[in-house]
Design a protein around this motif. Structure first.
Motif, short mmCIF file in Angstrom:
data_model
loop_
_atom_site.label_atom_id
_atom_site.label_comp_id
_atom_site.label_asym_id
_atom_site.label_seq_id
_atom_site.Cartn_x
_atom_site.Cartn_y
_atom_site.Cartn_z
N ARG A 105 8.90 -2.87 -3.78
CA ARG A 105 8.96 -1.53 -3.18
C ARG A 105 7.58 -1.00 -2.81
O ARG A 105 7.43 -0.30 -1.79
CB ARG A 105 9.64 -0.58 -4.17
CG ARG A 105 9.97 0.80 -3.59
CD ARG A 105 10.75 1.61 -4.60
NE ARG A 105 11.98 0.92 -5.00
CZ ARG A 105 12.60 1.08 -6.16
NH1 ARG A 105 12.11 1.93 -7.05
NH2 ARG A 105 13.69 0.41 -6.43
N TYR A 106 6.57 -1.33 -3.59
CA TYR A 106 5.26 -0.70 -3.42
C TYR A 106 4.16 -1.64 -2.98
O TYR A 106 3.01 -1.21 -2.83
CB TYR A 106 4.85 0.01 -4.72
CG TYR A 106 5.75 1.18 -5.06
CD1 TYR A 106 5.63 2.38 -4.38
CD2 TYR A 106 6.73 1.06 -6.04
CE1 TYR A 106 6.46 3.46 -4.67
CE2 TYR A 106 7.57 2.13 -6.34
CZ TYR A 106 7.43 3.32 -5.65
OH TYR A 106 8.26 4.39 -5.94
N PHE A 107 4.47 -2.90 -2.74
CA PHE A 107 3.46 -3.86 -2.32
C PHE A 107 3.96 -4.70 -1.15
O PHE A 107 5.16 -4.91 -1.00
CB PHE A 107 3.08 -4.79 -3.48
CG PHE A 107 2.39 -4.09 -4.62
CD1 PHE A 107 1.02 -4.08 -4.71
CD2 PHE A 107 3.14 -3.44 -5.59
CE1 PHE A 107 0.39 -3.44 -5.77
CE2 PHE A 107 2.52 -2.79 -6.65
CZ PHE A 107 1.14 -2.79 -6.73
N THR A 108 3.02 -5.19 -0.36
CA THR A 108 3.31 -6.06 0.77
C THR A 108 2.78 -7.46 0.48
O THR A 108 1.60 -7.60 0.09
CB THR A 108 2.67 -5.52 2.06
OG1 THR A 108 3.15 -4.19 2.31
CG2 THR A 108 3.00 -6.42 3.24
N ARG A 147 -0.56 -9.84 -3.14
CA ARG A 147 0.13 -8.68 -2.57
C ARG A 147 -0.89 -7.55 -2.40
O ARG A 147 -1.83 -7.42 -3.18
CB ARG A 147 1.25 -8.18 -3.49
CG ARG A 147 2.35 -9.17 -3.82
CD ARG A 147 3.27 -8.57 -4.87
NE ARG A 147 4.24 -9.53 -5.38
CZ ARG A 147 5.54 -9.51 -5.09
NH1 ARG A 147 6.02 -8.60 -4.28
NH2 ARG A 147 6.36 -10.41 -5.60
N ASN A 151 0.82 -0.63 -1.06
CA ASN A 151 1.15 0.14 0.15
C ASN A 151 0.15 1.27 0.35
O ASN A 151 -0.33 1.89 -0.61
CB ASN A 151 2.57 0.70 0.05
CG ASN A 151 3.61 -0.39 0.09
OD1 ASN A 151 3.29 -1.56 0.34
ND2 ASN A 151 4.85 -0.03 -0.16
N GLU A 152 -0.16 1.56 1.59
CA GLU A 152 -1.19 2.52 1.93
C GLU A 152 -0.89 3.91 1.38
O GLU A 152 -1.79 4.64 0.96
CB GLU A 152 -1.37 2.59 3.45
CG GLU A 152 -2.51 3.47 3.92
CD GLU A 152 -3.89 2.97 3.49
OE1 GLU A 152 -4.85 3.75 3.57
OE2 GLU A 152 -3.99 1.80 3.05
#
Length: 425
Positions: A165-168, A175, A178-179
């Protein structure tokens, strides 16, 4: 090679101490920096260090331990999101955010974990309700924190759904955060021990200072806590690592507990309460010395005194046996709380240190366990228990040559130690 002057400077500026096995690590770091700068001697390097701030930062990065991970000690995140945040939001002026500070933030996993936990609890309102600031003395660690790029090891305790959910995903092993979460955390270079804090850091509601103070002596811990207290609003909270609680209970703030999680509140204990606590302890002492009760500890009346406060009056050996019994009963947190003041002594028993290290290792805190074992081995370089556990940790970390050395040293000292033979094989 006289290291005392440079050790004194490091102690003064960073609070770190080096002895025994840790001094070996210091020597290695200094040799690397001497070669990099083409400096002839330690004395010449010390002269350089006193005037070259950039070199000081390089040495700091070589000496500080930056092993951490997301959602470390999640009970503190639950305490923040489910208990403290609600209290602070109810007290605040609607125009003001609740301010949270992470000191010793290392490579950023802690403050980003705080931001994630708050967004999980408060949704998109979290950015409007909370302000998160973080600082560390290590410039190199802060650079990684600002990049927001992390390897697989940083995710070993983070639930998979939160990682998605919070990382790419950037590669098979890395990973990037997220910005939106990265922008919620303001990162700064700061020394917790010396120098002025940024003026705009005043007025914090919660300060996280976790898994840092274990590397300091009691005087340094107390000095840092008093400095951190100046940043806290009245009624604010200080959160330290689960194994550091009693070792940081200096009376500057009030130790509190909620659902088995301990933290400090920034208001002083009423003087009458202090007198009451002291009077409750007097039956255990005669002429200022602890009295041993052969028939067990006395009953504690309904007076607010804790079992731990009575236990502190008992001999060290008795308290160690109590901690050992708790550990054998898998009551690890309570065992660590009993051990903390014993291990904080200037000359602690090696058995107390090794038991503390075993418990930290049981909690998967290999870094904390290693630091405690270094203290144990500095006191007794032939402690078989300490050597065995140090070897097991080295093996798990892939340091096989070091592990072999520790196991061989244990066997040399005790040829009949079957577990050392087993691990060496």
């Amino acid at each position: 090679m006289n290291l005392e002057p440079i050790k004194a400077l490091i102690k003064q500026r960073l609070g770190l101490q080096f002895a025994g096995h840790t001094e070996v690590a210091l020597r290695h770091a200094l040799e690397k920096r001497k070669v990099a700068l083409d400096v002839a001697s330690i004395a010449a390097y010390l002269d350089r260090l006193r005037v070259d701030e950039a070199e000081w930062h390089e040495l700091t990065s070589s000496l500080t331990i930056n092993e951490t991970y997301f959602y470390r000690e999640p009970q503190h995140l639950r305490l923040l999101t489910e208990v403290l945040a609600a209290d602070l939001l109810a007290r605040r002026n609607a125009a003001n955010k609740v301010r949270i500070l992470s000191v010793g933030c290392s490579t950023g996993e802690e403050p980003y974990s705080i931001a994630i936990a708050l967004q999980e609890r408060y949704g998109l309102n979290a950015a409007r309700l909370f302000q998160i600031t973080a600082g560390d003395v290590d410039q190199r660690a802060l650079k990684k924190a600002r990049s927001g790029l992390y390897g697989a090891y940083s995710f070993r305790a983070l639930p998979d759904q939160l990682a998605k959910r919070y990382f790419t995903m950037m590669s098979h092993q890395h990973r990037r955060i997220n910005e939106a979460i990265r922008q919620q955390v303001s990162l700064h270079h700061v020394n917790a021990l010396v120098g002025a804090y940024p003026q705009d850091w005043l007025g914090q509601d919660v300060v996280f200072f976790r898994n840092v103070s274990i590397y300091f002596d009691a005087a340094t811990r107390k000095a840092i806590q008093r400095r951190l207290q100046t940043l806290l609003n009245p009624g604010g909270y200080l959160i330290v690592g689960a194994t550091e609680t009693l070792a940081n209970d200096f009376g500057c703030m009030v130790l509190q507990e909620r659902d088995g999680v301990f933290f400090f509140a920034n208001h002083r204990v009423d003087s009458s309460a202090v007198d009451l606590d002291q009077s409750l302890l007097t039956p255990l002492c005669q002429n200022g010395k602890p009295e041993i009760y052969p028939n067990g500890k006395p009953e504690i009346e309904d007076s607010g005194a804790s079992v731990t406060s009575f236990l502190i009056q008992e001999p060290v050996e008795t308290r160690y046996q109590h901690a050992l019994a708790l550990a054998q009963g898998h009551q690890f947190d309570e065992a660590l709380r009993v051990l903390a003041p014993l291990c904080d002594e200037d000359a602690p028993l090696v058995c107390c240190l090794t038991l503390q290290a075993h418990l930290l290792f049981e909690r998967r805190d290999a870094i904390g366990a290693t630091a405690v074992l270094e203290r144990a081995l500095a006191l007794d370089a032939w402690s078989v228990d300490a050597l065995l556990l140090r070897g097991r940790i080295a093996r798990l970390q892939g340091e096989l040559e070091d592990a072999i050395c520790y196991f061989r040293q244990a066997i040399y000292h005790n040829p009949d130690c079957w577990s050392a033979h087993y691990h060496l094989a």
